[in-house]
Design an enzyme around this catalytic site. Sequence first.
Site, PDB file in Angstrom:
ATOM      1  N   CYS A 271       0.807  -1.237   0.073  1.00  0.00           N
ATOM      2  CA  CYS A 271      -0.083  -0.123   0.163  1.00  0.00           C
ATOM      3  C   CYS A 271       0.902   1.368  -0.110  1.00  0.00           C
ATOM      4  O   CYS A 271       1.452   1.453  -0.748  1.00  0.00           O
ATOM      5  CB  CYS A 271      -1.079  -0.045   1.237  1.00  0.00           C
ATOM      6  SG  CYS A 271      -2.395   0.953   0.885  1.00  0.00           S
ATOM      7  N   HIS A 354      -4.054  -5.440  -0.082  1.00  0.00           N
ATOM      8  CA  HIS A 354      -3.705  -6.081   1.153  1.00  0.00           C
ATOM      9  C   HIS A 354      -3.815  -7.483   1.378  1.00  0.00           C
ATOM     10  O   HIS A 354      -4.822  -8.102   1.506  1.00  0.00           O
ATOM     11  CB  HIS A 354      -4.795  -5.097   2.286  1.00  0.00           C
ATOM     12  CG  HIS A 354      -4.283  -3.727   2.590  1.00  0.00           C
ATOM     13  ND1 HIS A 354      -3.574  -3.752   3.866  1.00  0.00           N
ATOM     14  CD2 HIS A 354      -4.352  -2.964   1.941  1.00  0.00           C
ATOM     15  CE1 HIS A 354      -3.449  -2.181   3.830  1.00  0.00           C
ATOM     16  NE2 HIS A 354      -3.915  -1.585   2.643  1.00  0.00           N
ATOM     17  N   GLU A 356      -2.867  -9.409   3.855  1.00  0.00           N
ATOM     18  CA  GLU A 356      -3.158  -9.866   5.117  1.00  0.00           C
ATOM     19  C   GLU A 356      -4.541 -10.020   5.337  1.00  0.00           C
ATOM     20  O   GLU A 356      -5.493 -10.587   6.085  1.00  0.00           O
ATOM     21  CB  GLU A 356      -2.509  -8.893   6.045  1.00  0.00           C
ATOM     22  CG  GLU A 356      -3.401  -7.680   6.633  1.00  0.00           C
ATOM     23  CD  GLU A 356      -3.413  -6.554   5.400  1.00  0.00           C
ATOM     24  OE1 GLU A 356      -3.950  -5.822   5.496  1.00  0.00           O
ATOM     25  OE2 GLU A 356      -2.468  -6.726   4.328  1.00  0.00           O
TER      26      GLU A 356
END
Length: 378
Positions: A271, A354, A356
């Site tokens: 990001c 992302h 995660e």
Amino acid sequence: MSNFKKAWIYLENGMFFEARSFGANNTAVGEIVFNTSLTGYQEIITDPSYAGQFICFSMPEIGIVGTNPQDVESSNIFAKGILIRHYNEKYSNFRANKSLGEFLNFHNAMGIFGIDTRLLTKTLRKEGAMMMIASTEYSTKEDLQEILKQSPRIEEIDYIKVVSTQEPYHHKEGRFSFKTMNYTLPQTDKKILAIDFGIKKSILRELVAAGFSVEVIPHNFKAEEIIKRYQSKEFDGIFLSNGPGDPKVLKNQIIEIQKLIANNIPIFAICLGHQLLALAQGYETYKLKFGHHGGNHPIQNLQTKKIEITAQNHIYSVPEDIAKIATITHRNLFDGTIEGLLYKNAPICSFQHHPEAGPGPLESSALFNEFSKLLQKT
């Protein structure tokens, strides 16, 4: 609804609303963006990347599962507040210990409901993200308009100083296990330094789950110190985290990252870190019209040709001409923007989405293991 205090909202395009407050009584100015996730509101509002922003949830029913100590991405709420259609004060979840309203009040964040979030979302898609003001103290359009006019814009503010850790620390918790109601312990192989621009806890847990020993350091790092530690074999690679705001504001950090690149240190970035790497390599980032915020964004892995549904939270992107120095590995299927890069001139990989996914699908979580493989080659 009559039991809740009134709140008023003014957008810089002139739109004015009266609604109700279930969070902190306050007057706050920020950028309004919309989020399309159906679940995971607690993880979303505690994501430091939302610092300086109001989050408009397109999901109309919010608050049903309350809040709990596990589902937080940071120790605070850095977003200015949230805008929702229907607020559910009574919650039902065996892990919950606070309602969403209690959670917002504890962190002094605004919560506003009883507003047409569908209209807001359609407006933002048409006109783009914009500044707004919300207040439980000022009720006239003229007062709100004047305060907003006198307030700095989000791109003028360095929120990294607020969201980053002030002192280095070691993170040792892996993924949360519902079987044991605890976090798994690391199985360390390689050590990395994670530079905190607003890092999420779920990112740290995924790094641990991928086998890394993780030391987190503040945003105002000095490259010379890191280079000395790398040459002394104190760590194996660097992680550049997510974070809020315009990456171009971080001029000092960009200079320090250039020094890290020049010393051929392996780097993995997500990001904001992905954008900072592009700027450090001399490629200008640009602002998207309304950004990507949600847990249902499709991307294509250009190497495997597979489609992955991803979690995203960004409003800036890297330019196409970066393909001169990096292989584009992933693309967004909504607008074609770049989602992943593997640099040709250094052991560096970076991703806009992302992996995660806190909250969201875990289809891209293997990227943490890919960085581990990259380190094995260096």
